[in-house]
Design an enzyme around this catalytic site. Structure first.
Site, PDB file in Angstrom:
ATOM      1  N   HIS A 181      -0.771  -2.784  -0.785  1.00 37.61           N
ATOM      2  CA  HIS A 181      -0.075  -1.751  -0.020  1.00 37.61           C
ATOM      3  C   HIS A 181       1.328  -2.235   0.377  1.00 37.61           C
ATOM      4  O   HIS A 181       1.825  -1.903   1.451  1.00 37.61           O
ATOM      5  CB  HIS A 181      -0.871  -1.389   1.235  1.00 37.61           C
ATOM      6  CG  HIS A 181      -2.204  -0.772   0.941  1.00 37.61           C
ATOM      7  ND1 HIS A 181      -3.150  -0.557   1.927  1.00 37.61           N
ATOM      8  CD2 HIS A 181      -2.755  -0.322  -0.208  1.00 37.61           C
ATOM      9  CE1 HIS A 181      -4.232  -0.011   1.389  1.00 37.61           C
ATOM     10  NE2 HIS A 181      -4.009   0.151   0.090  1.00 37.61           N
TER      11      HIS A 181
ATOM     12  N   HIS B 125      -4.288   4.023   2.831  1.00 34.38           N
ATOM     13  CA  HIS B 125      -4.070   3.459   1.505  1.00 34.38           C
ATOM     14  C   HIS B 125      -2.864   4.197   0.968  1.00 34.38           C
ATOM     15  O   HIS B 125      -2.857   5.424   0.878  1.00 34.38           O
ATOM     16  CB  HIS B 125      -5.318   3.627   0.652  1.00 34.38           C
ATOM     17  CG  HIS B 125      -6.479   2.849   1.177  1.00 34.38           C
ATOM     18  ND1 HIS B 125      -6.970   1.721   0.566  1.00 34.38           N
ATOM     19  CD2 HIS B 125      -7.225   3.012   2.299  1.00 34.38           C
ATOM     20  CE1 HIS B 125      -7.983   1.231   1.276  1.00 34.38           C
ATOM     21  NE2 HIS B 125      -8.148   2.005   2.334  1.00 34.38           N
TER      22      HIS B 125
END
Length: 578
Positions: free
Chosen positions: A509, A553
């Site tokens: 991420h 996410h």
């Protein structure tokens, strides 16, 4: 310069942000000429779209740049996997297929940080998320409908991205959700409402058994019936070309590495190569920290110290338990090569079967922790950080249940009747950087996230994992547990922290290496119109600019970053006017 090499806009990178941006620009009424540059291939192998296999697609070398971090001193000297998607769709074609938008307070904070709440606040971002998706919230078994109740007003139904819940679930998912609720985890009936707090069903970037990728933008008609009108060229962008301080084009290297070409932009160049590669292109173009560029004999176009700084990520560790075989049917599928092969044949025929069930629907949730906020390490944080983390929708960590770890770590498992609980650290305070390692544009940067270096991150990691252990000891959960496969050796602070150091992984991420901010902010490199400071005709639109480590996410945030930049450009150039 020839007309064939000249475009109105050049977008570098065909991941979620770049695809969304290029599609939006090229389908406007004025039909500008848009070039989308992608260093990887077409990614058109249909077998890489199997929903239940989405956890292993990143292992395909043609779809992954294969990046690693530098050795992390606070992670037992390990190089962490820093996978990044390669080819059309970018990481949306190779990641784990989780579609979560994050907390509304993330986006309100984004607006506050850049001085533009109108463009970046939740009230502006949520409509964009809705335009992006075609959401299928159907839950087919009546007895399972208690686990999700999405409000149609919070979702879109005409966008290019097909997302939602899997049609079939593994046998033990309802059992796990019920036991987690009995263990004290509140339920969340829709994580994508703007408030992610609580445990519920993960929304997948998949539909009807097939992975959803950013490449769907290529064939999506907008409400007026227009489809994107662009050119896609597969080549690596090596540097942005300048006339004084005005970006005029992009130099590229062919996939064979033998040919250099220049493509020209009459209006703008927009970099959407991602948190790990956009700063590389900028630095090789002469934009970055002066001393660092001069170290590699790169001519400085603009001294911009923030380029390459500000790297953030989400790190996680697992807790894995062997479970009673009566609770699930994984052994009969994963334990049989014949069953898996037959399942794949069925998927190839009609996109149904066990590969649209196993590993396709898991549970996830975000939570706050009084133990974290009462710690001295939290109290030592800047008051503005404390205030942000105490906002209603901001979580301190995430839990995922049902992650099919054996697909990546087969050596851990004697059989497949197991359950993994994974804890993710949110709002990390450690900050890393990316730096040049050579003067060659084809060489990746050095990636140093400085994982777990901040005292707060270490304290939060300990409390997160201790909560996982508490959950597994609750009678409702423990009754189906047979033994431990992987966990910290004890519940002491020292053993839990060492477990993190030995086992933590990146969730890919990566965010913040070309951060958006206000003119004069020492940690910012672009303004709130995505323009790189103190040059002309050059913008950045990908996760590298996002100034808040969103609690999700991040592929959904990448998509909305691209569409937001497109809205800005469409307005400035009046592209949708007759």
């Amino acid at each position: 310069m020839t007309s064939e090499d000249t475009y109105d806009f050049i977008v570098v990178g065909a991941g979620p942000a770049g695809y969304a941006l290029a599609a939006s620009l090229s389908s406007t009424k004025s039909k500008p000429r848009v070039l989308l540059l992608e260093a990887g291939g077409k990614n058109d192998d249909e077998t890489k779209r199997v929903d239940g296999k989405r956890w292993t697609t990143f292992m395909e070398p043609t779809m992954n740049w294969g990046y690693k971090t530098v050795p992390q001193d606070t992670c037992s000297g390990r190089e962490l996997d820093y996978s990044r998607g390669k080819g059309l769709g970018g990481s949306s074609a190779s990641n784990f297929g989780v579609y979560t938008v994050g907390a509304k307070d993330d986006y309100d904070a984004w607006g506050e940080k850049v001085g533009d709440k109108v463009t970046y606040g939740w009230n502006a971002m949520q409509p964009r998320f809705k335009k992006l998706e075609t959401f299928d919230g159907t839950i087919y078994l009546p007895e399972n409908q208690k686990y999700a109740r999405p409000d149609p007003a919070d979702h879109g139904h005409e966008g290019p991205l097909k997302v939602g819940y899997a049609k079939e679930w593994e046998k033990d998912l309802p059992l796990i959700l019920d036991s987690l609720e009995e263990a004290g985890l509140q339920r969340n009936l829709d994580h994508n409402s703007g408030n992610p707090i609580g445990m519920g069903l993960m929304i997948n970037s998949a539909s009807s058994g097939r992975r959803t990728t950013a490449a769907l933008f290529e064939h999506h008609q907008n409400p007026d019936g227009r489809i994107p009108n662009w050119v896609i060229i597969h080549a690596s962008a090596t540097r942005v070309m300048f006339d004084d301080k005005k970006a005029i084009g992009v130099e590229t290297r062919s996939q064979s590495g033998s040919d250099l070409n220049i493509y020209y932009a009459t209006k703008e160049v927009i970099l959407s190569a991602g948190t790990l590669d956009t700063p590389k292109i900028l630095m090789h173009s002469g934009i970055g920290p002066r001393e660092h560029l001069e170290e590699y004999s790169i001519q400085v176009v603009q001294d911009l110290p923030a380029v390459g700084q500000g790297l953030k990520d989400h790190f996680f560790v697992p807790l894995v338990l062997a479970r009673s075989p009566e609770t699930n049917d994984r052994n009969s599928f994963y334990g049989s090569e014949e069953a898996m092969s037959a399942g794949l044949a069925q998927w190839n025929k009609d996109k149904t079967g066990p590969w649209t069930k196993h590993g396709c629907q898991v549970a996830c949730g975000w939570f706050k922790s009084d133990k974290i906020t009462s710690s001295q390490e939290f109290k030592d944080l800047d008051l503005s950080v404390q205030e942000f983390m105490n906002r209603e929708t901001i979580p301190h960590y995430e839990i995922i249940s049902g992650f099919p770890m054996h697909l990546m770590f087969p050596q851990l498992f004697q059989d497949y009747s197991y359950l993994s609980l994974i804890g993710f650290l949110m709002n990390e305070q450690s900050t890393g950087e990316v730096r040049l390692q050579s003067s060659k544009p084809e060489d990746p940067l050095l990636f140093d996230p400085k994982a777990l270096t901040h005292p707060f991150d270490q304290r939060a990691a300990i409390e997160i994992y201790r909560h996982l252990l508490d959950i597994t000891k609750h009678p409702a959960f423990a009754k189906d547990t047979i033994s431990t496969i992987l966990e910290a050796p004890s519940e002491s602070d020292e053993d839990i922290l060492q477990f993190w150091k030995d086992n933590t992984s990146s969730s890919w991420h990566m965010t913040g290496t070309v951060k958006m901010g206000k003119e004069g902010d020492v940690d910012a490199a672009v303004d709130n119109r995505f323009r790189v400071f103190r040059v002309e005709g050059l913008r950045v639109a990908d996760m590298s600019v996002v100034p808040v480590m969103t609690n999700n996410h991040t592929q959904a945030t990448a998509y909305v970053t691209g569409t937001t930049c497109a809205e800005v450009l469409i307005g400035e150039y009046a592209l949708d006017e007759e």
